[in-house]
Design a protein around this motif. Structure first.
Motif, short mmCIF file in Angstrom:
data_model
loop_
_atom_site.label_atom_id
_atom_site.label_comp_id
_atom_site.label_asym_id
_atom_site.label_seq_id
_atom_site.Cartn_x
_atom_site.Cartn_y
_atom_site.Cartn_z
N PHE A 57 0.82 -1.16 -0.03
CA PHE A 57 -0.11 -0.01 0.09
C PHE A 57 0.92 1.28 0.10
CE2 PHE A 57 -3.16 2.87 2.40
CZ PHE A 57 -3.83 3.06 1.43
N ARG A 58 0.73 2.16 -1.00
CA ARG A 58 1.68 3.29 -1.13
C ARG A 58 0.70 4.52 -1.10
NH1 ARG A 58 2.86 1.81 -7.28
NH2 ARG A 58 0.51 1.67 -7.07
N MET A 59 1.36 4.97 0.01
CA MET A 59 0.40 6.22 0.41
C MET A 59 1.43 7.62 0.09
SD MET A 59 -0.84 5.17 4.09
CE MET A 59 -2.11 6.45 4.38
N GLY A 60 0.81 8.63 -0.95
CA GLY A 60 1.69 9.97 -1.05
C GLY A 60 0.74 10.92 -0.03
N MET A 61 1.50 11.42 0.77
CA MET A 61 0.86 12.34 1.81
C MET A 61 1.71 13.68 1.83
SD MET A 61 0.22 9.45 4.57
CE MET A 61 -1.22 10.22 5.39
N ALA A 62 0.80 14.63 2.21
CA ALA A 62 1.17 15.97 2.93
C ALA A 62 1.14 15.84 4.23
CB ALA A 62 0.23 17.04 2.32
N GLY A 63 2.04 16.80 4.92
CA GLY A 63 2.21 16.70 6.42
C GLY A 63 3.25 16.10 6.87
N GLY A 64 4.44 16.00 5.80
CA GLY A 64 5.57 15.40 6.62
C GLY A 64 6.64 16.39 6.58
N HIS A 65 7.52 16.45 7.32
CA HIS A 65 8.72 17.26 7.64
C HIS A 65 10.06 16.76 8.36
CE1 HIS A 65 5.37 19.99 7.91
NE2 HIS A 65 4.75 19.39 8.39
N THR A 66 11.25 17.24 7.85
CA THR A 66 12.74 16.88 7.92
C THR A 66 12.61 16.85 9.69
OG1 THR A 66 13.50 19.12 8.05
CG2 THR A 66 13.58 17.37 6.04
N THR A 67 11.74 17.51 10.44
CA THR A 67 11.79 17.53 11.78
C THR A 67 10.85 16.56 12.50
OG1 THR A 67 10.10 19.34 11.76
CG2 THR A 67 12.43 19.84 12.03
N ASP A 68 10.23 15.64 11.65
CA ASP A 68 9.20 14.62 12.14
C ASP A 68 10.02 13.79 13.32
OD1 ASP A 68 7.43 15.48 10.84
OD2 ASP A 68 7.15 14.01 9.28
#
Length: 530
Positions: A57-68
């Protein structure tokens, strides 16, 4: 997996003691554990096909950051929260109907004053490292968010806990400083997932939990890759062999990736493209009404926003109807400058709806007596923030207010702008109860009080309503809370946004939750390939 497996899973999940039914149901509502649906929403006796297992299952998502981070205390945005939920579980879960149901806890008891809660743990659960999940793991995980130095977004929820203790390996007792009818809902907060008691510091970035997937690769702001947990305790969940979450902040890039079969699912569909995507036979639009709100918080203790007339000018100077039409393309409902959405049973629909009134805005702005008509506003090109700011700027012009947009970098927005700049964009996922929303963002001591709202009457009402078992009285208290935030607070809440997502037609699912995006951050556990 067969139907009997699913029936057994449901029965095990919903075991409750007689005392819990008599006291807990009275506190939480008689439906709290008797949902007729499986946790992924498929009726036991229905005709829907049994979910299939397999595939990536491949999810393309906004809401990600290098500080995660995968430290549960630090979770703040979609990708890290969704990844955490794939890896870890809570004591309880909230289903798509808004009912609280067992997860790592199989049942619980509550005292008549709702101040003493005893949770009986499942005995068949192991962490990804092979360690058996026990009471000490639960206690350690909850205490991780407590204490004066805690940076957790859940800290304010847990300040009410006086004592946590184990009664053997399979029972955890919470003694609260006062009663809280919503306490199980608090334990569903996305920060409060359970990890091994010996995990501290950087070990938390390994993502070891009891969840349906095991972490193999984690590159914050770029990618998470997980494989199915063969020992997962939920027979009716986590159907994919592999899950890959790709951070794709640009909406057009996410859309193109879905169209070209590079991903199977995307969040935050660009609303102006929905009508075009509906024409593509292999794409399904997933629309879920909910309480997701875009907010514009201003610090009420920082000039010039400590001036109530200025705050009123900024509230009257926004056209909610135009924002819903232009920004949401109709996918939303009007807000009224308080965080309780029309879908919540405690929403007070008798409160007059604040409408766009440039004349009133101009009146209050003049009364504020500011030396300049320039009001700085901090925004970024993420989640439509800059679009909202641009529309708002044009609307305020009619009141003689010049909104000066300060464009901030997307990366690090939540750590460098939100909570730090005195007027900016924000959004909030809906909480299942008013108390949870108020306690995390509006009480004077709330960890994420992004408007610096401090009102003694409000604080006292929230405390009183928390222990009030008379629903009519509780609703009256929450009504007054909504009035106080609307009229005294420093947050402009123009609308509640529907969740609009998309998948290819291979992806199957049950009824979707509107509590958070992506089926309340649980899409990779609840979805499957048909």
């Amino acid at each position: 997996m067969n139907m009997d497996d699913n029936n057994d899973f449901l029965l095990n999940q919903l075991k409750i003691s007689r005392r819990r039914f008599l006291s807990g149901a009275a506190v939480l509502g008689a439906s709290l554990a008797f949902s007729p649906l499986l946790p992924h929403g498929r009726a036991i006796a229905g005709t829907d096909p049994i979910p299939k297992r397999g595939g990536r299952f491949r999810m393309g998502m906004a809401g990600g950051h290098t500080t995660d981070s995968l430290n549960p205390a630090l979770l703040a945005d979609q990708v890290e929260i969704h990844t955490n939920y794939a890896l870890r579980n809570n004591l309880v879960e909230v289903d798509h109907l808004g009912n609280v149901i067992p997860e790592l806890a199989q049942s619980w008891d509550v005292s008549s004053d709702a101040s003493n809660w005893t949770f009986m743990l499942r005995k068949d659960v192991t962490f990804h490292n092979g360690k058996t999940m026990e009471a000490e793991d639960v206690i350690s995980s909850i205490r991780h968010h407590m204490g004066k130095d805690s940076k957790s977004g859940a800290k304010s929820y847990l300040d009410q806990i006086q004592e946590i203790k184990a009664d053997g390996k399979d029972k955890v007792i919470f003694n609260l400083k006062g009663g809280n009818a919503d306490f199980p809902y608090i334990l569903n907060d996305y920060h409060l997932t359970i990890f091994p008691s010996d995990d501290t510091g950087n070990n938390l970035e390994k993502g070891i939990g009891t969840g349906g997937y095991i972490l193999k690769e984690w590159e914050p702001g770029v990618r998470a890759f997980m494989v199915r947990n063969p020992n997962y305790f939920k027979a009716g969940r986590a159907h994919f062999d592999e899950v890959e979450i790709l951070v794709i902040e640009d909406a057009n890039a996410r859309t193109n990736a879905l169209k070209t079969n590079q991903i199977d699912y995307m969040n935050r569909v660009e609303l102006k493209t929905v009508h075009l995507m509906k024409r593509i036979k292999d794409i399904e639009i997933l629309r879920v009404p909910g309480g997701h709100q875009y907010a514009l918080p201003m610090h009420t203790d920082v000039a010039p926003f400590n001036n109530k007339d200025l705050r009123m000018a900024l509230k009257y100077g926004i056209s909610r109807e135009e924002l819903i039409k232009q920004f949401l393309r109709g996918f939303g409902t009007m807000g009224n400058d308080h965080p309780i959405s029309p879908s919540n049973k405690y929403h007070d629909d008798t409160i007059p709806q604040r409408k766009y009134d440039p004349d009133k805005a101009a009146f209050h702005f003049k009364k504020a007596g500011l030396a300049s008509n320039i009001i700085p506003f901090h925004s970024a090109e993420t989640a439509g923030f800059l679009d909202i700011a641009t529309l708002y700027k044009e609307q305020l012009k009619k009141a003689g207010v010049n909104l000066k947009i300060v464009k901030e970098p997307v990366d690090g927005y939540w750590s460098n702008v939100w909570l730090k700049k005195p007027f900016c964009n924000c959004y909030w996922g809906v909480r299942p109860t008013p108390d949870m929303m108020f306690s995390v963002a509006y009480t004077s001591d709330a960890k994420w009080n992004d408007s610096h709202f401090k009102n003694n009457e409000f604080d006292q009402l929230v405390l009183a309503a928390r222990t009030e078992l008379d629903d009519k009285k509780r609703k009256e208290m929450y009504s007054r809370c909504q009035y106080l935030i609307r009229d005294e607070g420093g947050t402009v809440i123009p609308f509640f946004k529907d969740y609009v997502e998309a998948s290819n037609t291979r992806v199957a699912h049950g009824p979707l939750s509107g509590l958070w995006e992506s089926d309340s951050h649980r899409a990779c556990e609840r979805f499957w390939f048909s």
